[in-house]
Scaffold this motif. Structure first.
Motif, PDB file in Angstrom:
ATOM      1  N   GLY A   1      13.363 -30.930  15.345  1.00 47.27           N
ATOM      2  CA  GLY A   1      13.076 -28.990  14.759  1.00 47.27           C
ATOM      3  C   GLY A   1      14.342 -29.455  14.067  1.00 47.27           C
ATOM      4  O   GLY A   1      13.927 -27.883  13.121  1.00 47.27           O
ATOM      5  N   TRP A   2      15.721 -29.233  14.795  1.00 43.88           N
ATOM      6  CA  TRP A   2      16.500 -29.425  12.994  1.00 43.88           C
ATOM      7  C   TRP A   2      16.622 -29.834  11.768  1.00 43.88           C
ATOM      8  O   TRP A   2      17.037 -29.182  11.126  1.00 43.88           O
ATOM      9  N   PHE A   3      16.382 -31.418  11.672  1.00 41.07           N
ATOM     10  CA  PHE A   3      16.029 -31.686  10.610  1.00 41.07           C
ATOM     11  C   PHE A   3      14.858 -31.117   9.707  1.00 41.07           C
ATOM     12  O   PHE A   3      15.014 -30.580   8.428  1.00 41.07           O
ATOM     13  N   ASP A   4      13.905 -31.258  10.525  1.00 35.24           N
ATOM     14  CA  ASP A   4      12.563 -29.904   9.996  1.00 35.24           C
ATOM     15  C   ASP A   4      12.790 -28.199  10.040  1.00 35.24           C
ATOM     16  O   ASP A   4      12.869 -28.750   8.676  1.00 35.24           O
ATOM     17  N   ARG A   5      13.920 -27.553   9.884  1.00 37.66           N
ATOM     18  CA  ARG A   5      14.132 -26.736   9.011  1.00 37.66           C
ATOM     19  C   ARG A   5      15.670 -27.210   8.617  1.00 37.66           C
ATOM     20  O   ARG A   5      14.986 -26.287   7.665  1.00 37.66           O
ATOM     21  N   TYR A   6      16.056 -27.529   8.518  1.00 41.33           N
ATOM     22  CA  TYR A   6      17.292 -28.214   6.726  1.00 41.33           C
ATOM     23  C   TYR A   6      16.969 -29.267   6.560  1.00 41.33           C
ATOM     24  O   TYR A   6      17.496 -29.210   4.982  1.00 41.33           O
ATOM     25  N   LEU A   7      15.524 -29.544   6.648  1.00 38.28           N
ATOM     26  CA  LEU A   7      15.802 -31.262   5.501  1.00 38.28           C
ATOM     27  C   LEU A   7      14.211 -30.660   4.735  1.00 38.28           C
ATOM     28  O   LEU A   7      13.875 -31.582   4.089  1.00 38.28           O
ATOM     29  N   LYS A   8      13.590 -29.862   5.981  1.00 41.56           N
ATOM     30  CA  LYS A   8      11.744 -29.902   5.749  1.00 41.56           C
ATOM     31  C   LYS A   8      12.243 -28.625   5.065  1.00 41.56           C
ATOM     32  O   LYS A   8      10.539 -28.045   4.203  1.00 41.56           O
ATOM     33  N   ALA A   9      12.938 -27.821   4.583  1.00 43.01           N
ATOM     34  CA  ALA A   9      12.780 -25.756   4.802  1.00 43.01           C
ATOM     35  C   ALA A   9      11.702 -25.367   5.533  1.00 43.01           C
ATOM     36  O   ALA A   9      11.187 -24.675   5.714  1.00 43.01           O
ATOM     37  N   ASP A  10      11.335 -25.614   7.577  1.00 36.46           N
ATOM     38  CA  ASP A  10      10.625 -25.536   8.214  1.00 36.46           C
ATOM     39  C   ASP A  10      11.725 -24.067   8.980  1.00 36.46           C
ATOM     40  O   ASP A  10      12.053 -24.788   9.665  1.00 36.46           O
ATOM     41  N   ALA A  11      10.842 -23.387   9.124  1.00 32.46           N
ATOM     42  CA  ALA A  11      11.543 -21.871   9.070  1.00 32.46           C
ATOM     43  C   ALA A  11      10.527 -21.664  11.283  1.00 32.46           C
ATOM     44  O   ALA A  11      12.041 -21.399  11.915  1.00 32.46           O
ATOM     45  N   THR A  12      10.153 -22.806  11.222  1.00 26.41           N
ATOM     46  CA  THR A  12       9.962 -22.803  13.109  1.00 26.41           C
ATOM     47  C   THR A  12      10.583 -24.014  13.885  1.00 26.41           C
ATOM     48  O   THR A  12      11.125 -24.255  14.467  1.00 26.41           O
TER      49      THR A  12
END
Length: 519
Positions: free
Chosen positions: A295-306
């Motif tokens: 989830g951390w990488f989703d937020r900061y490498l995919k710009a996924d706010a969730t």
């Protein structure tokens, strides 16, 4: 001369790889592709594997250096899961380990150069987006990843799982050398790697307690805390996950680092010992730490706010999870428990109230008790899986070998949150010496569950009177109503070297106390 390899471990890794590669998961047509490759490092060849999403496109990439003693097969299960979710994953064996070239650099300058070379290779040879690079790992791989973010601005997100921020503290916390953990690191290096004269020399000096300044300087170069300003300037998103009972990298070192870190950040602490919390995830099983990391990488490498949110301190202990906006927010007050006079009828002192004076308690320097921190990896590791803390029968603690102080039994729970701090007044001490303090939860039948402990050593000053201040290892624990908060102080613990001359005593005197942070 080629480093020795363990054929048994190699076989186990091969079986693991086969299970992961041909086992369950998405249908073959949609499965990520896995390649085993040689990656040019800084003058050496690094063994690696690359897992890439099945569909064409440009993807965020995560580099995973392997743990101390392991190789690039370590992360195959997680690499497959991440690639299925749209990541390029490059796992590599750091220099000096297994079949990678060179000598072990212990997260030094050569390892930093290698990490950048791996990123170069990843960008040139995979569908990785150069603007979306992450680094992560467990233990050794965790330290390399966080250190790397100080030296390579392309690393935009880091997940440090069971890593360190201060290697000096890890080796010499409160000036006490860690015996069992350093011994296991040395054995792994000799069996599975090529330690070379640098690491071998430093370990020899550490074990012999010589050239301490040189060993500390060497460790400082390999500490993320040394480069905190660089990390802040590069501004990667940093997630730190560790265990309360990590006997290699005790978590107190993370608190100050986390406080001074100005990047997007997150801190998580769970029960267990070194790398125990992440273990099931390496086998591909559901695991909270790896889910949080993804989830951390989703937020900061995919710009996924969730994705996993920043700005949280997540604390899990005894089947409960608490989340705070900062480390300091978990405790609202501090209660001082004074050490009282030792009672003649049970050789135990009262813990609580104002520190009293006019008493003393002598403990011998070379005699152990049943109070100890356990066995590295095993004791706290079992605790993580069973939910049961290491427990002793307190009446079995020899009161002629240790000081014991027990509090009154309160009608409500005592909720400890943070780092308890012990202040001891000592008389008649030698120039050098060591003590070990243990904080227990004592029930009505004499069973005492270990809450936290720590050693302390003094190595200078004149013989005679002195004060010692010791920060016990951070903890999150509720002492139930009707139980007694109990302190034990002795001089020997198999986890640590001590600096005591045999046949002497250390005398604890009035005015001593322990400060307990409370929720």
């Amino acid at each position: 001369m080629a480093p020795r390899r363990s054929t048994l471990l190699a076989g186990l890794f091969s079986m693991l790889a086969a299970t992961i590669l041909i086992g369950g998961g998405p249908a073959a047509a949609a499965s990520p592709t896995v390649r085993f490759v040689d990656v040019p490092g800084d003058g050496v060849t690094l063994k690696a594997n690359v897992t890439v999403p099945a569909a064409a496109g440009s993807y965020p990439a995560v580099v995973l250096p392997s743990s101390w003693g392991l190789n690039d097969l370590e992360y195959l299960a997680q690499a497959r899961a991440m690639a299925s979710d749209g990541y390029v994953v490059v796992s590599y064996t750091p220099r000096g380990w297994w079949s990678s070239g060179g000598e072990i650099d212990t997260a030094g300058p050569s390892d930093m150069a290698d990490l950048s070379k791996v990123i170069d290779w990843t960008i040139a040879n995979t569908p990785a987006d150069p603007s979306r690079i992450g680094a992560a790992g467990v233990s050794y791989g965790a330290g390399i990843s966080l250190l790397g973010s100080a030296f390579d601005k392309r690393i935009r997100a880091v997940a440090m799982l069971s890593g360190w921020t201060d290697l000096v503290y890890s080796l010499y916390s409160d000036q006490t050398r860690h015996l069992q953990s350093s011994g296991l690191l040395s054995i792994a290096a000799q069996l599975l790697g090529n330690p070379g004269p640098d690491l071998t020399g430093k370990l020899d000096d550490f074990n012999a307690n010589r050239n301490v300044d040189q060993v500390m300087a060497w460790a400082k170069v390999r500490s993320p805390a040394t480069y905190l300003d660089r990390i802040n300037a590069n501004n990667p998103a940093v997630m730190i996950a560790n265990a309360w009972g990590d006997s290699f990298f005790p978590p107190n070192q993370l608190v100050d680092f986390y406080h001074k870190l100005t990047t997007p950040k997150r801190l998580e602490l769970r029960p267990g010992d070194h790398a125990i919390a992440e273990l099931t995830g390496l086998a591909g099983l559901p695991n909270d730490v790896w889910t949080s990391m993804r989830g951390w990488f989703d937020r900061y490498l995919k710009a996924d706010a969730t994705g996993t949110p920043p700005g949280q301190v997540l604390l899990r202990s005894d089947n409960q999870t608490e989340t705070y906006a900062s480390w300091s927010a978990q405790s609202t007050s501090t209660r001082r428990y004074g050490l009282g006079e030792i009672r003649w009828w049970d050789n135990t002192g009262l813990l609580g109230g104002d520190p009293s004076t006019g008493w003393s308690k002598a403990v011998p320097t070379d005699l152990d008790t049943v109070a100890d921190g356990g066995v590295v990896l095993l004791t706290n590791g079992i605790s993580a899986f069973t939910g049961l803390r290491p427990t002793i029968w307190l009446p079995a603690v020899d009161r002629f070998r240790a000081g014991v102080w027990a509090s009154a039994r309160p009608s409500s729970a005592v909720q400890i949150r943070g780092i308890p701090k012990l202040h001891l007044n000592l008389t008649g001490t030698a120039v050098t010496g060591s003590l070990v303090a243990y904080l227990y939860d004592l029930d009505n039948l004499g069973g005492a569950a270990l809450i936290t402990h720590a050693p302390v050593t003094w190595l200078s000053g004149a013989a005679g009177n002195r004060t010692v201040d010791l920060a016990l290892t951070a903890t999150d624990y509720d002492v139930p109503a009707g139980h007694s908060l109990t302190l034990v102080v002795d001089t020997v613990d198999p986890l640590y070297y001590d600096a005591n001359a045999s046949g002497r005593t250390i005398t604890i005197t009035g005015g001593s106390y322990v400060d307990i942070p409370l929720k």
